[in-house]
Write a protein that holds these residues in place. Sequence first.
Motif, PDB file in Angstrom:
ATOM      1  N   VAL A 366      64.907 -61.171  10.812  1.00  0.00           N
ATOM      2  CA  VAL A 366      63.505 -60.765  10.727  1.00  0.00           C
ATOM      3  C   VAL A 366      62.821 -60.974  12.074  1.00  0.00           C
ATOM      4  CG1 VAL A 366      61.278 -61.389   9.706  1.00  0.00           C
ATOM      5  CG2 VAL A 366      63.283 -61.111   8.245  1.00  0.00           C
ATOM      6  N   GLU A 367      63.125 -62.081  12.710  1.00  0.00           N
ATOM      7  CA  GLU A 367      62.557 -62.374  14.028  1.00  0.00           C
ATOM      8  C   GLU A 367      62.995 -61.317  15.037  1.00  0.00           C
ATOM      9  OE1 GLU A 367      62.032 -66.470  16.514  1.00  0.00           O
ATOM     10  OE2 GLU A 367      64.086 -65.895  16.059  1.00  0.00           O
ATOM     11  N   TYR A 368      64.254 -60.918  14.982  1.00  0.00           N
ATOM     12  CA  TYR A 368      64.780 -59.934  15.924  1.00  0.00           C
ATOM     13  C   TYR A 368      64.119 -58.574  15.736  1.00  0.00           C
ATOM     14  CZ  TYR A 368      68.172 -57.462  18.832  1.00  0.00           C
ATOM     15  OH  TYR A 368      68.760 -56.718  19.829  1.00  0.00           O
ATOM     16  N   ALA A 369      63.825 -58.200  14.491  1.00  0.00           N
ATOM     17  CA  ALA A 369      63.268 -56.876  14.208  1.00  0.00           C
ATOM     18  C   ALA A 369      61.820 -56.741  14.643  1.00  0.00           C
ATOM     19  CB  ALA A 369      63.386 -56.567  12.721  1.00  0.00           C
ATOM     20  N   GLN A 370      61.126 -57.844  14.908  1.00  0.00           N
ATOM     21  CA  GLN A 370      59.764 -57.832  15.449  1.00  0.00           C
ATOM     22  C   GLN A 370      58.795 -56.991  14.619  1.00  0.00           C
ATOM     23  OE1 GLN A 370      60.265 -56.595  19.579  1.00  0.00           O
ATOM     24  NE2 GLN A 370      60.299 -58.736  20.213  1.00  0.00           N
ATOM     25  N   GLY A 371      58.912 -57.061  13.313  1.00  0.00           N
ATOM     26  CA  GLY A 371      57.951 -56.370  12.458  1.00  0.00           C
ATOM     27  C   GLY A 371      58.111 -54.872  12.399  1.00  0.00           C
ATOM     28  N   ASN A 372      59.240 -54.341  12.911  1.00  0.00           N
ATOM     29  CA  ASN A 372      59.472 -52.900  12.892  1.00  0.00           C
ATOM     30  C   ASN A 372      60.128 -52.525  11.554  1.00  0.00           C
ATOM     31  OD1 ASN A 372      61.203 -50.390  13.333  1.00  0.00           O
ATOM     32  ND2 ASN A 372      60.010 -50.416  15.220  1.00  0.00           N
ATOM     33  N   PRO A 373      59.454 -51.750  10.688  1.00  0.00           N
ATOM     34  CA  PRO A 373      59.996 -51.461   9.351  1.00  0.00           C
ATOM     35  C   PRO A 373      61.360 -50.785   9.369  1.00  0.00           C
ATOM     36  CG  PRO A 373      57.669 -50.872   9.463  1.00  0.00           C
ATOM     37  CD  PRO A 373      58.102 -51.188  10.862  1.00  0.00           C
ATOM     38  N   LEU A 374      61.547 -49.825  10.267  1.00  0.00           N
ATOM     39  CA  LEU A 374      62.831 -49.126  10.300  1.00  0.00           C
ATOM     40  C   LEU A 374      63.963 -50.076  10.656  1.00  0.00           C
ATOM     41  CD1 LEU A 374      64.428 -46.478  10.121  1.00  0.00           C
ATOM     42  CD2 LEU A 374      63.965 -46.119  12.555  1.00  0.00           C
ATOM     43  N   ALA A 375      63.733 -50.934  11.637  1.00  0.00           N
ATOM     44  CA  ALA A 375      64.758 -51.905  12.035  1.00  0.00           C
ATOM     45  C   ALA A 375      65.078 -52.858  10.888  1.00  0.00           C
ATOM     46  CB  ALA A 375      64.287 -52.690  13.259  1.00  0.00           C
ATOM     47  N   LEU A 376      64.071 -53.283  10.148  1.00  0.00           N
ATOM     48  CA  LEU A 376      64.281 -54.185   9.014  1.00  0.00           C
ATOM     49  C   LEU A 376      65.092 -53.512   7.910  1.00  0.00           C
ATOM     50  CD1 LEU A 376      60.686 -55.686   8.926  1.00  0.00           C
ATOM     51  CD2 LEU A 376      62.772 -57.024   9.267  1.00  0.00           C
ATOM     52  N   LYS A 377      64.797 -52.248   7.639  1.00  0.00           N
ATOM     53  CA  LYS A 377      65.533 -51.518   6.596  1.00  0.00           C
ATOM     54  C   LYS A 377      67.000 -51.336   6.987  1.00  0.00           C
ATOM     55  CE  LYS A 377      61.555 -48.776   5.052  1.00  0.00           C
ATOM     56  NZ  LYS A 377      60.991 -47.409   4.984  1.00  0.00           N
ATOM     57  N   VAL A 378      67.228 -50.883   8.228  1.00  0.00           N
ATOM     58  CA  VAL A 378      68.598 -50.618   8.668  1.00  0.00           C
ATOM     59  C   VAL A 378      69.410 -51.906   8.709  1.00  0.00           C
ATOM     60  CG1 VAL A 378      70.005 -49.811  10.594  1.00  0.00           C
ATOM     61  CG2 VAL A 378      67.975 -48.527   9.930  1.00  0.00           C
ATOM     62  N   LEU A 379      68.802 -52.974   9.206  1.00  0.00           N
ATOM     63  CA  LEU A 379      69.489 -54.269   9.230  1.00  0.00           C
ATOM     64  C   LEU A 379      69.812 -54.740   7.813  1.00  0.00           C
ATOM     65  CD1 LEU A 379      67.718 -56.477  11.935  1.00  0.00           C
ATOM     66  CD2 LEU A 379      70.154 -55.944  11.806  1.00  0.00           C
ATOM     67  N   GLY A 380      68.816 -54.643   6.928  1.00  0.00           N
ATOM     68  CA  GLY A 380      69.018 -55.097   5.564  1.00  0.00           C
ATOM     69  C   GLY A 380      70.139 -54.350   4.857  1.00  0.00           C
ATOM     70  N   LEU A 381      70.160 -53.034   4.993  1.00  0.00           N
ATOM     71  CA  LEU A 381      71.199 -52.235   4.342  1.00  0.00           C
ATOM     72  C   LEU A 381      72.579 -52.513   4.919  1.00  0.00           C
ATOM     73  CD1 LEU A 381      69.296 -48.862   3.944  1.00  0.00           C
ATOM     74  CD2 LEU A 381      70.155 -50.304   2.106  1.00  0.00           C
ATOM     75  N   LYS A 382      72.626 -52.790   6.215  1.00  0.00           N
ATOM     76  CA  LYS A 382      73.911 -53.108   6.838  1.00  0.00           C
ATOM     77  C   LYS A 382      74.480 -54.415   6.288  1.00  0.00           C
ATOM     78  CE  LYS A 382      76.027 -54.176  11.308  1.00  0.00           C
ATOM     79  NZ  LYS A 382      77.240 -53.382  11.056  1.00  0.00           N
ATOM     80  N   LEU A 383      73.603 -55.350   5.956  1.00  0.00           N
ATOM     81  CA  LEU A 383      74.033 -56.684   5.521  1.00  0.00           C
ATOM     82  C   LEU A 383      74.200 -56.808   4.009  1.00  0.00           C
ATOM     83  CD1 LEU A 383      71.623 -58.619   7.886  1.00  0.00           C
ATOM     84  CD2 LEU A 383      74.113 -58.594   8.080  1.00  0.00           C
ATOM     85  N   TYR A 384      73.719 -55.819   3.273  1.00  0.00           N
ATOM     86  CA  TYR A 384      73.760 -55.886   1.805  1.00  0.00           C
ATOM     87  C   TYR A 384      75.192 -56.077   1.312  1.00  0.00           C
ATOM     88  CZ  TYR A 384      73.080 -54.464  -3.065  1.00  0.00           C
ATOM     89  OH  TYR A 384      73.053 -54.421  -4.440  1.00  0.00           O
ATOM     90  N   THR A 385      75.377 -57.032   0.427  1.00  0.00           N
ATOM     91  CA  THR A 385      76.656 -57.428  -0.187  1.00  0.00           C
ATOM     92  C   THR A 385      77.605 -58.139   0.780  1.00  0.00           C
ATOM     93  OG1 THR A 385      77.944 -55.387   0.224  1.00  0.00           O
ATOM     94  CG2 THR A 385      76.521 -55.413  -1.733  1.00  0.00           C
ATOM     95  N   LYS A 386      77.186 -58.367   2.024  1.00  0.00           N
ATOM     96  CA  LYS A 386      78.059 -59.060   2.984  1.00  0.00           C
ATOM     97  C   LYS A 386      78.024 -60.576   2.741  1.00  0.00           C
ATOM     98  CE  LYS A 386      79.263 -55.369   5.336  1.00  0.00           C
ATOM     99  NZ  LYS A 386      78.706 -55.056   6.646  1.00  0.00           N
ATOM    100  N   SER A 387      79.090 -61.247   3.157  1.00  0.00           N
ATOM    101  CA  SER A 387      79.188 -62.700   2.994  1.00  0.00           C
ATOM    102  C   SER A 387      78.401 -63.423   4.083  1.00  0.00           C
ATOM    103  CB  SER A 387      80.656 -63.127   3.076  1.00  0.00           C
ATOM    104  OG  SER A 387      81.165 -62.883   4.387  1.00  0.00           O
ATOM    105  N   ILE A 388      78.195 -64.719   3.891  1.00  0.00           N
ATOM    106  CA  ILE A 388      77.490 -65.520   4.903  1.00  0.00           C
ATOM    107  C   ILE A 388      78.260 -65.483   6.225  1.00  0.00           C
ATOM    108  CG2 ILE A 388      76.964 -67.899   5.579  1.00  0.00           C
ATOM    109  CD1 ILE A 388      75.892 -68.430   2.871  1.00  0.00           C
TER     110      ILE A 388
END
Length: 528
Positions: A366-388
């Motif tokens: 979240v800190e890296y995305a700097q409040g940019n909605p598109l960056a947050l969405k793309v990052l979130g979808l990339k990480l979905y279902t991934k392990s720690i």
Amino acid sequence: MASSSSSSRQMKHQVFLSFRGEDTRLDFTVHLLQALKDKGLNVIFDEEKLEKGEQLSQAIAASDLSILVLSKDYPSSKSCLAELSDIMDRKRKPTDKHIVLPIFYHVDPSDVRNIGGTFKTSFEEHESKRPIEDVKRWKAAFAEIGASKGWHIEGGKSDGFETEYIKDVVEYVLKKLKSNCRSVSEELVGIDDQKKKLLVLIEQAGIHVIGLWGMSGIGKTTLADAVYKEVSPKFESRLFLQNISEKIKKQGNESLRNELLSKLLNNTPSIGHPYQERLNNKKILLVFDDVSDPDQINFMGVKYFGPGSKIIVTSRDIQVLRNGGANHIHEVKKLNMNDSFQLFSTYAFQLLNVPVDFKYLSFKFVEYAQGNPLALKVLGLKLYTKSIKEWKSEVTKLKQCGEIKFSHIFKSSLDGLDKEEKDIFLDVACIFKGQHLNYVEKVLSNYYKGARCGISKLVDKCLLEVKYESISMHDMLEEMGKDIVMQESECPGKRSRLWNCKDVEEVIRYDKASVNCIYILFILSYMV
């Protein structure tokens, strides 16, 4: 089980609360109920016994929002499952705006989605005692609510105080009831206040052109679209034109103007006095998305629009808006930390809160995305279902990038694509952005067996979007795609795709390399 007195039969309720009393009545649910009531919300609850059957359905139908506290023994109750089934039936109605919010209380959301763990045993018991059609309906509703976005309260010392969750739930309920959004899946995080300001401006007589200004990915188009959908019924003619700069490059000013006038006037206009007079008599709402030149605004004939007409213009260049005659310029704000966490969680976990074990890592992203909605969405979808472990690896990669660049986020999102999906992404970035979806699918189907499926997967990953029957992508993603192709070779003829007319002409005329003829054909068919 939720219930109420017969005196509430005709009352319009705001919240229907469904829960398994034996699990949560004495702790979480009673505190949630009190917090909702403290905010003045009218909640259907088990203060008195609600008669079964029709009145239960009426109670659900009379509410605007349902909260389901899904606990360990929730599906063991036939009454709870009947409530759930009625609630999900109402949610599925396209004409309804019923909001459904699940709380996964000390249970794993994946067990709800997949009817696993102890839930499987509960349904097996129902199957031995209840009509099979009822059980099938209950199972479908239970799996569906498991795939809905809500809160996961894991329990345990590391999960903090439940009062904090209750506070978040109540604040969210108030926001949803106020905005009356259809469902959590259509989440528009962090734009409510900005939308309100624009709606006030729309009502002001002296404001004709409203400019929305901000960096790429900040949500200009999303905000414009939200306002457009809210106010469009008030206008005689309305049109949302996406990617203006891109369309003008491809079809020219005059062609786009004729297209615009044709849609506004419901025919093909002849350029000249007649169409000006007809525009003067119309109250028009128009959105110009992604304008790069002030002349693009004036050339479209907006000065002829009738009294009360409103033009919303989005641009990354504030000077374009100033020179284009904007009466008011609104700077679209980046998301604050709370909204950033909520949006990221929605895509990374399909939840409205971050699981305890992922809180620290989520903060890094979240800190890296700097409040940019598109960056947050793309990052979130990339990480979905991934392990720690995989999350930690992605954090390390971002740290190695040094300065913050959104291109690092987007390029890493391509790593998980198969070859066909990546090819389709590059085709749209270089050639087909802004084209009608059916046309793009038809052309790409000649070269890819799974063109339609590939497009759908890219939309799911937020790498493509389909709006108003056109296929598109964000400017930053387009630039990244073109940059990938440009880096293939300094010589245009050795690149896999060509989109610049001069490059196409040069390659065809001088045959400078063994260019891929597929993409030459793409360009030629597109130019025609």
